[in-house]
Design an enzyme around this catalytic site. Structure first.
Site, short mmCIF file in Angstrom:
data_model
loop_
_atom_site.label_atom_id
_atom_site.label_comp_id
_atom_site.label_asym_id
_atom_site.label_seq_id
_atom_site.Cartn_x
_atom_site.Cartn_y
_atom_site.Cartn_z
N TRP A 34 0.84 -1.17 -0.05
CA TRP A 34 -0.15 -0.04 -0.04
C TRP A 34 0.87 1.19 -0.01
CZ3 TRP A 34 -0.45 -4.27 3.38
CH2 TRP A 34 0.42 -3.79 4.73
N GLU A 47 -5.96 0.67 5.55
CA GLU A 47 -6.01 1.18 7.23
C GLU A 47 -7.08 0.15 7.65
OE1 GLU A 47 -3.95 2.83 8.57
OE2 GLU A 47 -2.70 3.64 7.22
N LEU A 90 -9.57 -12.82 8.08
CA LEU A 90 -9.22 -11.86 8.48
C LEU A 90 -9.53 -11.17 9.90
CD1 LEU A 90 -8.35 -8.43 6.14
CD2 LEU A 90 -6.63 -9.70 7.82
N GLY A 91 -11.02 -11.69 10.06
CA GLY A 91 -11.52 -11.22 11.33
C GLY A 91 -12.22 -9.82 11.45
N TYR A 130 -8.87 7.41 14.15
CA TYR A 130 -7.39 6.91 13.66
C TYR A 130 -7.41 6.97 12.07
CZ TYR A 130 -3.88 4.20 11.77
OH TYR A 130 -2.77 3.88 10.79
N ASP A 148 -2.77 5.59 16.76
CA ASP A 148 -3.25 4.00 17.04
C ASP A 148 -2.26 3.79 18.41
OD1 ASP A 148 -0.43 3.93 16.38
OD2 ASP A 148 -0.88 2.58 14.90
N CYS A 202 10.26 0.47 18.80
CA CYS A 202 9.83 0.80 20.12
C CYS A 202 8.73 -0.15 20.30
CB CYS A 202 9.56 2.23 20.23
SG CYS A 202 8.96 2.94 21.79
N CYS A 209 15.93 0.15 22.31
CA CYS A 209 16.57 1.71 22.39
C CYS A 209 17.83 1.98 21.77
CB CYS A 209 16.63 2.10 23.74
SG CYS A 209 14.73 2.05 24.65
N CYS A 212 17.54 3.14 18.37
CA CYS A 212 16.45 4.12 18.04
C CYS A 212 17.15 5.33 17.64
CB CYS A 212 15.60 4.21 19.34
SG CYS A 212 14.33 5.37 19.04
N CYS A 218 14.17 11.11 23.96
CA CYS A 218 13.15 10.13 24.49
C CYS A 218 13.29 10.38 25.96
CB CYS A 218 13.43 8.82 24.17
SG CYS A 218 12.05 7.60 25.04
#
Length: 364
Positions: A34, A47, A90-91, A130, A148, A202, A209, A212, A218
DNA sequence: GAAGCGTGGGG
DNA sequence: TCCCCAAGCTT
Protein backbone atom coordinates in the site's frame (compact mmCIF):
# COMPACT_ATOMS: atom_id res chain seq x y z
CA UNK A 1 -0.86 23.64 27.64
CA UNK A 2 -4.02 22.46 29.35
CA UNK A 3 -3.15 18.86 29.99
CA UNK A 4 -0.78 18.00 32.81
CA UNK A 5 0.17 14.74 31.06
CA UNK A 6 1.89 16.75 28.34
CA UNK A 7 4.62 18.40 30.40
CA UNK A 8 7.12 16.55 28.21
CA UNK A 9 6.23 18.88 25.33
CA UNK A 10 7.82 21.78 27.20
CA UNK A 11 11.34 20.37 27.03
CA UNK A 12 11.51 18.30 23.83
CA UNK A 13 13.46 19.66 20.84
CA UNK A 14 10.56 19.46 18.42
CA UNK A 15 12.48 20.34 15.26
CA UNK A 16 15.23 17.84 16.04
CA UNK A 17 12.75 15.10 16.87
CA UNK A 18 10.84 15.58 13.60
CA UNK A 19 14.01 15.59 11.55
CA UNK A 20 15.55 12.50 13.14
CA UNK A 21 12.26 10.61 12.96
CA UNK A 22 11.51 11.43 9.33
CA UNK A 23 15.10 10.85 8.17
CA UNK A 24 15.04 7.42 9.81
CA UNK A 25 11.72 6.56 8.15
CA UNK A 26 12.97 7.71 4.75
CA UNK A 27 15.90 5.29 5.03
CA UNK A 28 14.33 2.35 6.82
CA UNK A 29 10.69 2.23 5.80
CA UNK A 30 9.42 -1.18 4.79
CA UNK A 31 8.44 -1.84 1.19
CA UNK A 32 4.71 -2.50 1.65
CA UNK A 33 2.13 -2.96 -1.13
CA UNK A 34 0.00 0.00 0.00
CA UNK A 35 3.05 2.25 -0.19
CA UNK A 36 3.50 1.81 -3.95
CA UNK A 37 1.30 4.80 -4.74
CA UNK A 38 -0.94 7.35 -3.01
CA UNK A 39 -4.30 6.13 -4.26
CA UNK A 40 -6.63 7.19 -1.41
CA UNK A 41 -8.81 4.12 -2.03
CA UNK A 42 -5.89 1.74 -1.53
CA UNK A 43 -4.68 3.65 1.52
CA UNK A 44 -8.21 3.40 2.88
CA UNK A 45 -8.49 -0.36 2.29
CA UNK A 46 -5.10 -0.92 3.89
CA UNK A 47 -5.99 1.14 6.96
CA UNK A 48 -9.22 -0.79 7.52
CA UNK A 49 -7.43 -4.13 7.15
CA UNK A 50 -4.64 -3.03 9.49
CA UNK A 51 -7.05 -2.26 12.35
CA UNK A 52 -6.04 -4.63 15.16
CA UNK A 53 -4.25 -6.77 12.59
CA UNK A 54 -0.56 -7.41 11.91
CA UNK A 55 1.15 -6.18 8.75
CA UNK A 56 2.33 -9.68 7.79
CA UNK A 57 -1.23 -10.98 8.03
CA UNK A 58 -2.66 -8.15 5.96
CA UNK A 59 -0.22 -8.21 3.01
CA UNK A 60 -1.66 -11.21 1.11
CA UNK A 61 -5.25 -10.17 1.85
CA UNK A 62 -4.56 -6.64 0.61
CA UNK A 63 -3.00 -7.86 -2.64
CA UNK A 64 -5.87 -10.24 -3.42
CA UNK A 65 -8.47 -7.65 -2.42
CA UNK A 66 -7.05 -4.90 -4.66
CA UNK A 67 -6.76 -7.37 -7.51
CA UNK A 68 -10.45 -8.26 -7.13
CA UNK A 69 -11.69 -4.77 -6.26
CA UNK A 70 -9.19 -2.30 -7.76
CA UNK A 71 -11.27 0.85 -7.31
CA UNK A 72 -14.13 2.53 -5.48
CA UNK A 73 -16.26 1.76 -8.53
CA UNK A 74 -15.39 -1.95 -8.47
CA UNK A 75 -15.96 -2.40 -4.75
CA UNK A 76 -19.14 -0.35 -4.61
CA UNK A 77 -20.82 -2.54 -7.22
CA UNK A 78 -19.61 -5.87 -5.80
CA UNK A 79 -21.77 -8.40 -3.93
CA UNK A 80 -21.29 -8.46 -0.17
CA UNK A 81 -20.82 -12.24 -0.33
CA UNK A 82 -17.74 -11.88 -2.55
CA UNK A 83 -16.35 -9.15 -0.31
CA UNK A 84 -16.78 -11.29 2.80
CA UNK A 85 -15.17 -14.22 0.99
CA UNK A 86 -12.16 -12.00 0.24
CA UNK A 87 -12.12 -11.04 3.94
CA UNK A 88 -12.49 -14.65 5.15
CA UNK A 89 -9.96 -15.34 7.89
CA UNK A 90 -9.07 -11.69 8.53
CA UNK A 91 -11.58 -11.29 11.36
CA UNK A 92 -13.66 -8.33 12.51
CA UNK A 93 -15.97 -8.83 9.55
CA UNK A 94 -18.00 -5.68 10.23
CA UNK A 95 -14.95 -3.90 8.82
CA UNK A 96 -15.71 -5.42 5.41
CA UNK A 97 -19.42 -4.66 5.57
CA UNK A 98 -18.83 -1.10 6.77
CA UNK A 99 -16.20 -0.56 4.06
CA UNK A 100 -18.64 -1.77 1.43
CA UNK A 101 -21.31 0.60 2.71
CA UNK A 102 -18.88 3.54 2.93
CA UNK A 103 -17.48 2.94 -0.55
CA UNK A 104 -21.01 2.94 -1.94
CA UNK A 105 -21.56 6.30 -0.26
CA UNK A 106 -18.35 7.68 -1.78
CA UNK A 107 -19.39 6.34 -5.17
CA UNK A 108 -22.85 7.92 -5.07
CA UNK A 109 -22.30 11.07 -3.03
CA UNK A 110 -18.75 12.08 -4.01
CA UNK A 111 -18.54 10.69 -7.55
CA UNK A 112 -16.06 8.03 -6.44
CA UNK A 113 -13.51 10.48 -5.00
CA UNK A 114 -12.56 9.71 -1.40
CA UNK A 115 -13.28 12.92 0.53
CA UNK A 116 -10.36 14.96 1.88
CA UNK A 117 -12.30 16.87 4.54
CA UNK A 118 -12.16 15.60 8.15
CA UNK A 119 -15.92 15.95 8.64
CA UNK A 120 -16.83 14.14 5.44
CA UNK A 121 -14.39 11.28 5.81
CA UNK A 122 -15.15 10.79 9.51
CA UNK A 123 -18.83 10.40 8.67
CA UNK A 124 -18.14 7.27 6.61
CA UNK A 125 -18.99 3.94 8.22
CA UNK A 126 -16.01 2.24 9.83
CA UNK A 127 -13.86 5.38 9.65
CA UNK A 128 -13.02 6.48 13.17
CA UNK A 129 -10.54 9.11 14.40
CA UNK A 130 -7.45 7.01 13.64
CA UNK A 131 -8.46 5.98 10.12
CA UNK A 132 -9.64 9.47 9.21
CA UNK A 133 -6.29 10.94 10.29
CA UNK A 134 -4.34 8.21 8.50
CA UNK A 135 -6.10 8.75 5.17
CA UNK A 136 -5.99 12.55 5.44
CA UNK A 137 -2.28 12.60 6.23
CA UNK A 138 -1.00 9.71 4.10
CA UNK A 139 -3.15 10.17 1.00
CA UNK A 140 -3.73 13.92 1.13
CA UNK A 141 -0.78 15.29 3.10
CA UNK A 142 -2.94 17.02 5.72
CA UNK A 143 -1.45 17.60 9.19
CA UNK A 144 -4.02 15.51 11.10
CA UNK A 145 -3.12 13.17 13.97
CA UNK A 146 -3.44 9.41 13.35
CA UNK A 147 -3.19 7.95 16.84
CA UNK A 148 -3.13 4.17 17.05
CA UNK A 149 -1.63 1.82 19.61
CA UNK A 150 1.87 2.31 18.22
CA UNK A 151 1.67 6.08 18.44
CA UNK A 152 0.41 5.94 22.02
CA UNK A 153 3.19 3.56 23.02
CA UNK A 154 5.93 5.60 21.30
CA UNK A 155 4.75 8.96 22.58
CA UNK A 156 4.08 7.66 26.08
CA UNK A 157 7.81 6.91 26.17
CA UNK A 158 9.09 9.98 24.32
CA UNK A 159 7.05 12.35 26.52
CA UNK A 160 6.71 10.20 29.67
CA UNK A 161 2.91 10.10 29.57
CA UNK A 162 1.62 7.88 32.37
CA UNK A 163 -2.08 7.85 31.45
CA UNK A 164 -3.61 4.39 30.89
CA UNK A 165 -3.63 3.92 27.11
CA UNK A 166 -6.39 1.31 27.44
CA UNK A 167 -8.83 4.07 28.38
CA UNK A 168 -10.64 5.64 25.40
CA UNK A 169 -10.22 9.11 26.90
CA UNK A 170 -6.43 8.85 26.69
CA UNK A 171 -6.41 9.02 22.91
CA UNK A 172 -7.26 12.74 23.05
CA UNK A 173 -4.10 13.47 25.04
CA UNK A 174 -1.96 11.83 22.37
CA UNK A 175 -3.82 13.62 19.57
CA UNK A 176 -3.04 16.88 21.31
CA UNK A 177 0.63 15.90 21.45
CA UNK A 178 0.70 14.98 17.76
CA UNK A 179 -0.89 18.30 16.78
CA UNK A 180 2.06 20.02 18.47
CA UNK A 181 4.75 17.68 17.19
CA UNK A 182 3.62 16.89 13.63
CA UNK A 183 5.67 18.10 10.68
CA UNK A 184 3.61 20.37 8.44
CA UNK A 185 6.12 19.81 5.65
CA UNK A 186 5.52 16.06 5.64
CA UNK A 187 2.61 14.94 7.80
CA UNK A 188 2.42 11.65 5.91
CA UNK A 189 5.95 10.58 6.78
CA UNK A 190 5.66 11.92 10.31
CA UNK A 191 2.59 9.81 11.12
CA UNK A 192 3.86 6.73 9.33
CA UNK A 193 7.25 7.07 11.01
CA UNK A 194 5.70 7.08 14.48
CA UNK A 195 3.82 3.88 13.67
CA UNK A 196 6.78 2.27 11.93
CA UNK A 197 9.01 3.07 14.89
CA UNK A 198 6.47 1.47 17.22
CA UNK A 199 6.26 -1.63 15.05
CA UNK A 200 10.00 -2.15 14.52
CA UNK A 201 11.98 -0.42 17.29
CA UNK A 202 9.79 0.90 20.10
CA UNK A 203 8.08 -2.45 20.64
CA UNK A 204 5.73 -3.29 23.53
CA UNK A 205 8.27 -5.48 25.33
CA UNK A 206 12.06 -5.03 25.21
CA UNK A 207 12.22 -1.95 22.98
CA UNK A 208 15.46 -1.61 20.99
CA UNK A 209 16.48 1.74 22.44
CA UNK A 210 20.10 1.38 21.32
CA UNK A 211 18.90 1.25 17.72
CA UNK A 212 16.38 4.03 18.13
CA UNK A 213 16.85 7.11 15.93
CA UNK A 214 15.11 9.37 18.46
CA UNK A 215 16.45 8.04 21.75
CA UNK A 216 18.14 11.40 22.42
CA UNK A 217 14.67 12.93 22.42
CA UNK A 218 13.13 10.19 24.60
CA UNK A 219 12.21 11.04 28.16
CA UNK A 220 11.66 7.41 29.17
CA UNK A 221 15.07 6.39 27.81
CA UNK A 222 16.80 9.17 29.75
CA UNK A 223 14.96 8.15 32.92
CA UNK A 224 15.46 4.44 32.29
CA UNK A 225 11.72 3.74 32.50
CA UNK A 226 11.10 2.57 28.92
CA UNK A 227 10.02 -0.82 30.23
CA UNK A 228 7.43 0.72 32.58
CA UNK A 229 5.69 2.55 29.73
CA UNK A 230 3.08 2.61 28.40
CA UNK A 231 0.67 2.05 31.28
CA UNK A 232 -2.03 -0.32 30.03
CA UNK A 233 -4.66 -2.16 32.08
CA UNK A 234 -5.20 -5.81 31.31
CA UNK A 235 -7.95 -7.39 29.23
CA UNK A 236 -10.65 -9.53 30.74
CA UNK A 237 -10.65 -13.31 30.21
CA UNK A 238 -12.74 -15.00 27.59
CA UNK A 239 -16.12 -16.50 28.49
CA UNK A 240 -16.53 -20.18 27.50
CA UNK A 241 -19.57 -21.24 25.44
CA UNK A 242 -20.55 -24.83 24.59
CA UNK A 243 -21.99 -25.50 21.15
CA UNK A 244 -23.21 -28.59 19.33
CA UNK A 245 -22.89 -28.47 15.53
CA UNK A 246 -23.99 -30.83 12.76
CA UNK A 247 -22.31 -31.61 9.45
CA UNK A 248 -25.27 -33.00 7.53
CA UNK A 249 -25.04 -34.57 4.08
CA UNK A 250 -27.83 -35.80 1.80
CA UNK A 251 -27.73 -38.83 -0.53
CA UNK A 252 -26.33 -36.70 -3.37
CA UNK A 253 -23.42 -35.52 -1.25
CA UNK A 254 -24.63 -31.99 -0.64
CA UNK A 255 -24.30 -30.49 2.81
CA UNK A 256 -26.58 -28.17 4.76
CA UNK A 257 -25.28 -24.68 5.57
CA UNK A 258 -26.90 -21.66 7.18
CA UNK A 259 -26.28 -17.91 6.92
CA UNK A 260 -25.73 -16.18 10.25
CA UNK A 261 -27.69 -13.14 11.37
CA UNK A 262 -26.86 -9.74 9.93
CA UNK A 263 -25.97 -8.49 13.41
CA UNK A 264 -23.42 -9.42 16.01
CA UNK A 265 -20.73 -12.06 16.00
CA UNK A 266 -19.55 -13.20 12.54
CA UNK A 267 -22.51 -11.41 10.98
CA UNK A 268 -23.59 -12.63 7.50
CA UNK A 269 -21.04 -15.41 7.42
CA UNK A 270 -22.13 -19.03 6.81
CA UNK A 271 -22.00 -21.90 9.28
CA UNK A 272 -22.99 -25.48 9.91
CA UNK A 273 -26.23 -25.67 11.88
CA UNK A 274 -25.48 -25.39 15.58
CA UNK A 275 -27.02 -24.65 18.95
CA UNK A 276 -25.74 -23.47 22.27
CA UNK A 277 -25.77 -26.11 25.02
CA UNK A 278 -26.63 -24.84 28.50
CA UNK A 279 -27.57 -27.84 30.63
CA UNK A 280 -27.76 -31.24 28.98
CA UNK A 281 -31.06 -32.48 30.40
CA UNK A 282 -31.51 -34.04 26.97
CA UNK A 283 -28.65 -35.33 24.88
CA UNK A 284 -27.00 -32.91 22.48
CA UNK A 285 -28.10 -35.15 19.62
CA UNK A 286 -31.75 -34.87 20.63
CA UNK A 287 -31.53 -31.11 20.99
CA UNK A 288 -29.81 -30.79 17.62
CA UNK A 289 -32.37 -33.03 15.91
CA UNK A 290 -35.31 -31.07 17.34
CA UNK A 291 -33.69 -27.75 16.43
CA UNK A 292 -33.14 -28.80 12.81
CA UNK A 293 -36.76 -29.97 12.57
CA UNK A 294 -38.34 -26.91 14.15
CA UNK A 295 -36.14 -24.11 12.82
CA UNK A 296 -35.15 -25.44 9.40
CA UNK A 297 -37.86 -28.02 8.66
CA UNK A 298 -35.19 -30.68 8.22
CA UNK A 299 -35.53 -34.32 9.19
CA UNK A 300 -32.13 -35.74 10.03
CA UNK A 301 -30.39 -38.83 11.35
CA UNK A 302 -27.44 -38.11 13.60
CA UNK A 303 -24.45 -40.30 14.37
CA UNK A 304 -22.21 -40.22 17.42
CA UNK A 305 -20.08 -37.19 18.14
CA UNK A 306 -17.30 -37.08 15.55
CA UNK A 307 -14.94 -34.78 17.43
CA UNK A 308 -14.49 -31.37 18.97
CA UNK A 309 -13.31 -27.93 17.89
CA UNK A 310 -12.03 -25.25 20.21
CA UNK A 311 -11.99 -21.72 18.91
CA UNK A 312 -10.76 -18.66 20.80
CA UNK A 313 -12.15 -15.19 20.12
CA UNK A 314 -11.09 -11.96 21.76
CA UNK A 315 -13.97 -12.20 24.24
CA UNK A 316 -15.29 -15.80 23.93
CA UNK A 317 -14.18 -19.39 23.66
CA UNK A 318 -16.31 -21.77 21.64
CA UNK A 319 -16.14 -25.44 22.56
CA UNK A 320 -17.93 -27.14 19.70
CA UNK A 321 -19.08 -30.76 19.78
CA UNK A 322 -19.30 -31.83 16.15
CA UNK A 323 -21.80 -34.45 15.00
CA UNK A 324 -22.04 -35.98 11.55
CA UNK A 325 -25.34 -37.09 10.06
CA UNK A 326 -27.71 -37.38 7.11
CA UNK A 327 -30.43 -35.11 5.79
CA UNK A 328 -33.41 -37.40 5.26
CA UNK A 329 -35.74 -34.68 4.00
CA UNK A 330 -35.90 -30.91 4.02
CA UNK A 331 -39.09 -28.93 3.58
CA UNK A 332 -38.20 -25.96 1.43
CA UNK A 333 -35.23 -23.92 0.34
CA UNK A 334 -35.70 -20.96 2.62
CA UNK A 335 -33.62 -17.78 2.69
CA UNK A 336 -30.33 -18.25 4.50
CA UNK A 337 -30.45 -22.04 4.20
CA UNK A 338 -28.74 -23.99 1.45
CA UNK A 339 -27.74 -27.48 0.39
CA UNK A 340 -24.39 -27.15 -1.36
CA UNK A 341 -21.97 -29.48 -3.14
CA UNK A 342 -18.33 -29.73 -2.16
CA UNK A 343 -17.47 -27.41 -5.06
CA UNK A 344 -20.16 -24.84 -4.30
CA UNK A 345 -19.25 -24.60 -0.63
CA UNK A 346 -15.95 -22.94 -1.54
CA UNK A 347 -17.73 -19.77 -2.66
CA UNK A 348 -19.25 -19.16 0.77
CA UNK A 349 -17.50 -17.18 3.50
CA UNK A 350 -17.04 -19.17 6.72
CA UNK A 351 -15.52 -18.20 10.05
CA UNK A 352 -12.26 -19.97 10.85
CA UNK A 353 -13.97 -22.19 13.42
CA UNK A 354 -16.20 -23.61 10.70
CA UNK A 355 -13.32 -23.86 8.21
CA UNK A 356 -11.74 -26.18 10.76
CA UNK A 357 -14.94 -28.25 10.72
CA UNK A 358 -14.90 -28.42 6.93
CA UNK A 359 -11.33 -29.64 6.97
CA UNK A 360 -11.77 -32.21 9.73
CA UNK A 361 -15.31 -33.48 9.30
CA UNK A 362 -16.52 -32.71 5.78
CA UNK A 363 -13.74 -32.88 3.22
CA UNK A 364 -12.42 -36.33 2.40
C1' DG B 1 -17.29 4.30 29.58
C1' DA B 2 -17.61 -0.48 28.84
C1' DA B 3 -18.44 -4.18 26.03
C1' DG B 4 -18.74 -6.51 21.59
C1' DC B 5 -16.24 -7.71 17.72
C1' DG B 6 -11.55 -12.31 15.04
C1' DT B 7 -7.48 -14.10 14.17
C1' DG B 8 -2.74 -15.91 14.24
C1' DG B 9 1.77 -15.03 16.30
C1' DG B 10 5.17 -14.38 19.85
C1' DG B 11 7.28 -14.25 24.51
C1' DT C 1 -0.01 -23.16 28.45
C1' DC C 2 -1.17 -18.73 28.91
C1' DC C 3 -1.29 -14.14 28.08
C1' DC C 4 -0.75 -10.12 25.23
C1' DC C 5 -1.60 -8.68 21.76
C1' DA C 6 -1.80 -5.72 16.14
C1' DA C 7 -1.99 0.37 12.04
C1' DG C 8 -9.82 0.54 16.19
C1' DC C 9 -14.77 1.23 15.47
C1' DT C 10 -19.53 0.85 16.94
C1' DT C 11 -23.14 0.75 20.17
Amino acid sequence: MKNNSLKGLETIDIEGFREDLINWFSEEKRDLPWRKDRDPYKIWVSEIMLQQTRVDTVIPYFNRFIEQFPSVEALSTADEERILKAWEGLGYYSRARNLHSAVKEVHEKYGGKVPDEPKEISALKGVGPYTAGAILSIAYGKPEPAVDGNVMRVLSRILSIWDDIAKPSSRKIFEEAVRVLISHDNPSYFNQALMELGAIVCTPTSPSCLLCPVREHCSAFHEGVQNELPVKTKNKKQRPISLAAAVLVDETGRTLIHKRSENGLLANLWEFPNIEIHLPYRTEGEQLTDFLQQEYGAAIELGDMAGTIEHVFSHLIWNIHVYKGKVVSIKEEREGLKMVSSEEIEAYPFPVSHQKMIKQFYKK
